[in-house]
Design an enzyme around this catalytic site. Sequence first.
Site, PDB file in Angstrom:
ATOM      1  N   CYS A 114      16.032 -25.228 -84.150  1.00 19.50           N
ATOM      2  CA  CYS A 114      17.468 -24.889 -84.130  1.00 19.50           C
ATOM      3  C   CYS A 114      17.755 -23.459 -84.543  1.00 19.50           C
ATOM      4  CB  CYS A 114      18.260 -25.885 -84.979  1.00 19.50           C
ATOM      5  SG  CYS A 114      17.901 -25.814 -86.758  1.00 19.50           S
ATOM      6  N   HIS A 162      20.701 -27.748 -90.174  1.00 20.15           N
ATOM      7  CA  HIS A 162      20.749 -27.652 -88.717  1.00 20.15           C
ATOM      8  C   HIS A 162      21.855 -26.666 -88.321  1.00 20.15           C
ATOM      9  CE1 HIS A 162      19.816 -28.888 -84.668  1.00 20.15           C
ATOM     10  NE2 HIS A 162      21.099 -29.111 -84.413  1.00 20.15           N
ATOM     11  N   HIS A 174      22.272 -26.288 -78.785  1.00 21.82           N
ATOM     12  CA  HIS A 174      21.328 -26.261 -79.906  1.00 21.82           C
ATOM     13  C   HIS A 174      19.977 -26.826 -79.494  1.00 21.82           C
ATOM     14  CE1 HIS A 174      22.086 -30.663 -81.321  1.00 21.82           C
ATOM     15  NE2 HIS A 174      22.539 -30.524 -80.096  1.00 21.82           N
TER      16      HIS A 174
END
Length: 198
Positions: A114, A162, A174
């Site tokens: 990510c 994240h 993402h």
Amino acid sequence: MPQRPSAPALRVAVVATTAAAAAALSVLPAATAAPAGTPAPAPAATVTRDVAPAATVLPTQAPHPAAVATTAAARAAAPAAQAAAARSSALATAMAQLGKPYRWGATGPSAFDCSGLVSYAYGKAGKDLPRTSRAQAQVGTKVAKSALKPGDLVFFYSPVSHVGIYIGGGRIVHASTSGQPVKISDIDRMPFNSARRI
């Protein structure tokens, strides 16, 4: 009955008239041609004089306040426009990675995690970001979830673990998790933590 002038007096009058004509012609532009057959005038005396510089002759005028304000506003807007262009470029780069595999610790271009996707996308836009999502959550300017714009970074979980890039319409791009490619997801599918504008 008036007397006729003598020849010497007539010659003096003609010479005086010719000199006056020559002086008058000397001030005309050089492009003005004399009629054919006219004798060339005697060269006029050159006159020189000191001329003051234009700055001392013409009054100086201060710029109009509105022009000054417009220039200042343009200078202030330039960094904001550059930042917006960088966000747009980073988003376009991230979107171009759709479908590429997730791999923990990967920073592209063949695979991403990510924060690797975010740092890669912004790096291509000329912005160096920290490597991890937690460090990325400390850069830029904090923005409310309701004020998100495309290109903003959106962070999830507490503590942050994240990150994705907002694309608009309540969605992010993402590198989500192992076994799933870079994709678009709804922002509300994960617990929202914060958002930052680079």
